[in-house]
Design an enzyme around this catalytic site. Sequence first.
Site, short mmCIF file in Angstrom:
data_model
loop_
_atom_site.label_atom_id
_atom_site.label_comp_id
_atom_site.label_asym_id
_atom_site.label_seq_id
_atom_site.Cartn_x
_atom_site.Cartn_y
_atom_site.Cartn_z
N CYS A 142 0.83 -1.20 0.00
CA CYS A 142 0.00 0.00 0.00
C CYS A 142 0.87 1.26 0.00
O CYS A 142 1.35 1.68 1.06
CB CYS A 142 -0.94 -0.01 1.21
SG CYS A 142 -1.98 1.45 1.30
N CYS A 145 -0.58 4.13 2.12
CA CYS A 145 -0.39 4.02 3.57
C CYS A 145 1.08 4.24 3.96
O CYS A 145 1.37 4.91 4.94
CB CYS A 145 -0.79 2.64 4.09
SG CYS A 145 -2.17 1.88 3.24
N ASP A 146 2.01 3.64 3.21
CA ASP A 146 3.40 3.57 3.65
C ASP A 146 4.35 4.50 2.91
O ASP A 146 5.50 4.67 3.33
CB ASP A 146 3.92 2.13 3.52
CG ASP A 146 3.11 1.17 4.39
OD1 ASP A 146 2.57 1.63 5.41
OD2 ASP A 146 3.01 -0.02 4.04
#
Length: 311
Positions: A142, A145-146
């Site tokens: 992701c 997200c990261d």
Amino acid sequence: MTQKNSSEKTKKVHDLIIVGGGPAGMSAAIYAARYMLDTLMVTWNTGGLAATAHKICNYPSYVDCSGFELMQKFTEHVASLKVPIAYEGVKTITKQKKSFSVITESGKEYFARRIIYAAGTNHRHLNIPGEDKYSGRGVSYCATCDGPLFRAKTVAVIGGGDAALTSALLLSEHAKKVYIIYRKSKFFRAEPTWVKLVEKNPKIKVIFNQELTEIVGDKFVTGVKLKDNAEPALEGVFIEIGSVPNTETIKGLGIKTENDYIKVDKNQETNIRGFYAAGDITANDLKQIITASAEGAVAAYNIYNENTKEK
Ligand code: NDP
């Protein structure tokens, strides 16, 4: 598989249970609520994988927004219609005499005369050495997200679809350098708009005709090994190689599939009467938020029609 169950006689039987809270499930919930079907949604979250998309630029009326923002709007819409939601995963679904039983991971059992199964998909894994070992320590599925964790670092995105290209574009906003490692000789699957943006981006370098054989590191990822024995040094590996449908919970129902995706008719009904499917989990070709939403709406509409005929 039909099973007799004494609790079916004593427990509440809903008109409809929607399994899954992504675009298909939430659109189905909106339509079902307005058709005044007695509906329960069972899902461990709302938004699904769509909420992790960096940019959505093809959902009409949202010229440019993140998946999270768009799914937030869907969630607010469902909440405004007061559709009850049981926030947990589903363990199994079985056919009873006159209904379906949905058993959740905590052991609760719900019944409904009809199901819309919109459980979506999960990230496909490469299944190479180092992938599991470094998951969360440089390996990610992701970018949204990261991505910010890789500021000024060198990362690789694996894959050649829209998810890989949009992830690379997002990562180029944080990272020093982004490799896209793709097994084919050119991008034939991704939207031409994304391909153009990737080609113009000075931070992105595309490596065609290559595959990873291993992800290496010490405490965190330090590099990857490629099929031609090259070993580029990098600190992050974003795996964006498509998805696998979440059909584990319905294995016992005898639902027809095509490459593991659920086959549906024009009403979104499967070969099991009363069991509908919608969204990325169906064998339909175009896997987009707009098509998932439409499938959810069509399923709810047909359930409403069936329900009305029975009254
Ligand atoms: P896709 O299935 O479209 O692409 C998967 C990519 O991964 C392909 O390039 C495939 O290669 C590659 N791949 C698959 N297995 C392996 C493997 N074992 N090793 C190496 N490479 C592999 O998946 P996406 O997740 O990209 O997209 C799914 C759907 O979501 C699509 O409909 C897409 O349009 C949509 N989407 C749209 C976005 C947007 O427009 N904002 C963003 C993200 C997704 P090959 O090409 O050789 O088969």
